[in-house]
Structures are given as structure tokens and as C-alpha cells.
Design a protein around this motif. Structure first.
Motif, PDB file in Angstrom:
ATOM      1  N   ASN A   1       5.871   6.426   6.303  1.00 32.32           N
ATOM      2  CA  ASN A   1       4.538   5.951   6.683  1.00 32.32           C
ATOM      3  C   ASN A   1       4.524   4.426   6.706  1.00 32.32           C
ATOM      4  O   ASN A   1       5.267   3.775   5.960  1.00 32.32           O
ATOM      5  N   LYS A   2       3.671   3.896   7.541  1.00 31.92           N
ATOM      6  CA  LYS A   2       3.548   2.446   7.632  1.00 31.92           C
ATOM      7  C   LYS A   2       3.193   1.876   6.256  1.00 31.92           C
ATOM      8  O   LYS A   2       2.328   2.406   5.559  1.00 31.92           O
ATOM      9  N   GLY A   3       3.895   0.821   5.892  1.00 36.76           N
ATOM     10  CA  GLY A   3       3.658   0.184   4.598  1.00 36.76           C
ATOM     11  C   GLY A   3       4.635   0.626   3.528  1.00 36.76           C
ATOM     12  O   GLY A   3       4.711   0.003   2.469  1.00 36.76           O
ATOM     13  N   ASP A   4       5.369   1.711   3.790  1.00 39.49           N
ATOM     14  CA  ASP A   4       6.345   2.185   2.812  1.00 39.49           C
ATOM     15  C   ASP A   4       7.511   1.198   2.685  1.00 39.49           C
ATOM     16  O   ASP A   4       7.919   0.575   3.660  1.00 39.49           O
ATOM     17  N   THR A   5       8.030   1.105   1.478  1.00 38.19           N
ATOM     18  CA  THR A   5       9.280   0.389   1.272  1.00 38.19           C
ATOM     19  C   THR A   5      10.402   1.404   1.420  1.00 38.19           C
ATOM     20  O   THR A   5      10.427   2.407   0.712  1.00 38.19           O
TER      21      THR A   5
ATOM     22  N   THR B   1       0.813  -1.205   0.000  1.00 41.39           N
ATOM     23  CA  THR B   1       0.000   0.000   0.000  1.00 41.39           C
ATOM     24  C   THR B   1       0.850   1.260   0.000  1.00 41.39           C
ATOM     25  O   THR B   1       0.406   2.308  -0.423  1.00 41.39           O
ATOM     26  N   GLY B   2       2.071   1.142   0.501  1.00 43.30           N
ATOM     27  CA  GLY B   2       2.905   2.327   0.677  1.00 43.30           C
ATOM     28  C   GLY B   2       3.697   2.702  -0.548  1.00 43.30           C
ATOM     29  O   GLY B   2       3.641   2.053  -1.584  1.00 43.30           O
ATOM     30  N   GLU B   3       4.454   3.767  -0.408  1.00 42.57           N
ATOM     31  CA  GLU B   3       5.325   4.249  -1.460  1.00 42.57           C
ATOM     32  C   GLU B   3       6.727   3.705  -1.247  1.00 42.57           C
ATOM     33  O   GLU B   3       7.043   3.182  -0.192  1.00 42.57           O
ATOM     34  N   VAL B   4       7.559   3.885  -2.264  1.00 40.81           N
ATOM     35  CA  VAL B   4       8.978   3.583  -2.113  1.00 40.81           C
ATOM     36  C   VAL B   4       9.669   4.873  -1.708  1.00 40.81           C
ATOM     37  O   VAL B   4       9.551   5.886  -2.390  1.00 40.81           O
ATOM     38  N   ARG B   5      10.321   4.855  -0.566  1.00 39.91           N
ATOM     39  CA  ARG B   5      10.986   6.053  -0.055  1.00 39.91           C
ATOM     40  C   ARG B   5      12.488   5.805  -0.041  1.00 39.91           C
ATOM     41  O   ARG B   5      12.958   4.884   0.614  1.00 39.91           O
ATOM     42  N   GLU B   6      13.221   6.655  -0.741  1.00 38.71           N
ATOM     43  CA  GLU B   6      14.674   6.487  -0.798  1.00 38.71           C
ATOM     44  C   GLU B   6      15.375   7.625  -0.064  1.00 38.71           C
ATOM     45  O   GLU B   6      14.964   8.777  -0.158  1.00 38.71           O
ATOM     46  N   PHE B   7      16.425   7.275   0.655  1.00 37.14           N
ATOM     47  CA  PHE B   7      17.177   8.266   1.418  1.00 37.14           C
ATOM     48  C   PHE B   7      18.667   8.068   1.192  1.00 37.14           C
ATOM     49  O   PHE B   7      19.156   6.943   1.174  1.00 37.14           O
ATOM     50  N   GLU B   8      19.361   9.170   1.024  1.00 36.22           N
ATOM     51  CA  GLU B   8      20.819   9.145   1.003  1.00 36.22           C
ATOM     52  C   GLU B   8      21.286   9.449   2.416  1.00 36.22           C
ATOM     53  O   GLU B   8      20.839  10.417   3.027  1.00 36.22           O
TER      54      GLU B   8
ATOM     55  N   GLN C   1      17.106   7.759  14.601  1.00 37.43           N
ATOM     56  CA  GLN C   1      15.776   7.208  14.772  1.00 37.43           C
ATOM     57  C   GLN C   1      15.014   7.090  13.468  1.00 37.43           C
ATOM     58  O   GLN C   1      15.062   7.973  12.611  1.00 37.43           O
ATOM     59  N   LEU C   2      14.309   5.983  13.352  1.00 41.83           N
ATOM     60  CA  LEU C   2      13.357   5.778  12.271  1.00 41.83           C
ATOM     61  C   LEU C   2      11.960   5.917  12.870  1.00 41.83           C
ATOM     62  O   LEU C   2      11.620   5.213  13.818  1.00 41.83           O
ATOM     63  N   ILE C   3      11.201   6.864  12.331  1.00 44.70           N
ATOM     64  CA  ILE C   3       9.840   7.070  12.821  1.00 44.70           C
ATOM     65  C   ILE C   3       8.869   6.568  11.745  1.00 44.70           C
ATOM     66  O   ILE C   3       8.908   7.016  10.598  1.00 44.70           O
TER      67      ILE C   3
END
Ligand SMILES: [Cu+2]
Length: 123
Positions: free
Chosen positions: A54-58, A31-38, A119-121
Motif C-alpha cells: 500500500n502507498k506509504g508502506d516501507t 502512515t504505512g506499515e513495514v512490509r518485508e519480503f524474502e 512488478q511492484l504494485i
């Protein structure tokens, strides 16, 4: 002859029904989006040190150490990686539960090692 006349409408009906039946679309896609972080790891911090999804995000992280070898441990999601200097380390997981989770360096990197965390929220 009579048999054929009876069977013909049945055959046509079967062909029409099977022709119109489409494979149903998958309903189990995330259900979530793909979230990329450097992310950068250095003595003695992660930059950024807070990531919100958000919950469900990759979640996909690209982590690079800019000085010495560090680690990246996020035990709540089964993540544990060693970050060799200059190497782009890819981490991927699905944020399937809400809460605030601590990630930390798990490779001794100097005097400030124990305070090197973030932290990961997951909302
Ligand atoms: Cu460390």
C-alpha cells in the motif's frame, strides 16, 4: 512585601502551566506499515515476481541469488543492487506513489536475462 504578594500567584501560574505542557506527539510518522519480503533471484526469474503493497508502506526486501550474479533494479524508487550468489541483499524504500512499477535484472546473467523482471504494485 506587597511586591511579593503580587508576584507569587504569577510564579505559581507559570510553574503550573509549564509543568502541564507536554511535548506534542509527532505527526510526521509514516502512515504505512513495514512490509518485508524474502525474494530469490535465479536464471531467469525473481520469486516472487509480483509484490503488492500500500502507498506509504516501507518496503524491505531480502534478495538472494541462488545461482549466478544478478541485479535488482527498481528505477522508480532509486534502487539498483548487485546480487552476488548466496548473499542476502537488503533493499529498503518507501512506496510513496501508487502504480505498477517494473523491477528487473540489470546484470547480464545469460540468454534469458532480458526477460528477467517482475512488478511492484503500489495501491
Ligand atoms: Cu540478468
Amino acid at each position: 512585601m506587597n511586591k511579593l504578594l503580587v508576584l507569587l500567584p504569577v510564579l505559581i501560574t507559570v510553574l503550573l502551566v509549564s509543568g502541564c505542557t507536554q511535548p506534542s506527539e509527532g505527526t510526521t510518522t509514516p502512515t504505512g506499515e513495514v512490509r518485508e519480503f524474502e525474494m530469490t533471484a535465479k536464471q531467469f526469474e525473481f520469486v516472487p515476481n509480483t509484490i503488492t503493497v500500500n502507498k506509504g508502506d516501507t518496503v524491505k526486501l531480502h534478495i538472494t541469488s541462488t545461482d549466478v550474479t544478478h541485479g535488482f533494479a527498481l528505477p522508480d524508487f532509486g534502487v539498483s543492487e548487485t546480487l552476488a550468489p548466496g548473499q542476502d541483499v537488503h533493499v529498503e524504500f518507501v512506496a510513496d506513489k501508487t502504480g505498477t512499477f517494473t523491477f528487473s535484472c540489470n546484470v547480464y546473467c545469460g540468454t534469458g536475462h532480458t526477460g528477467m523482471s517482475g512488478q511492484l504494485i503500489v495501491q
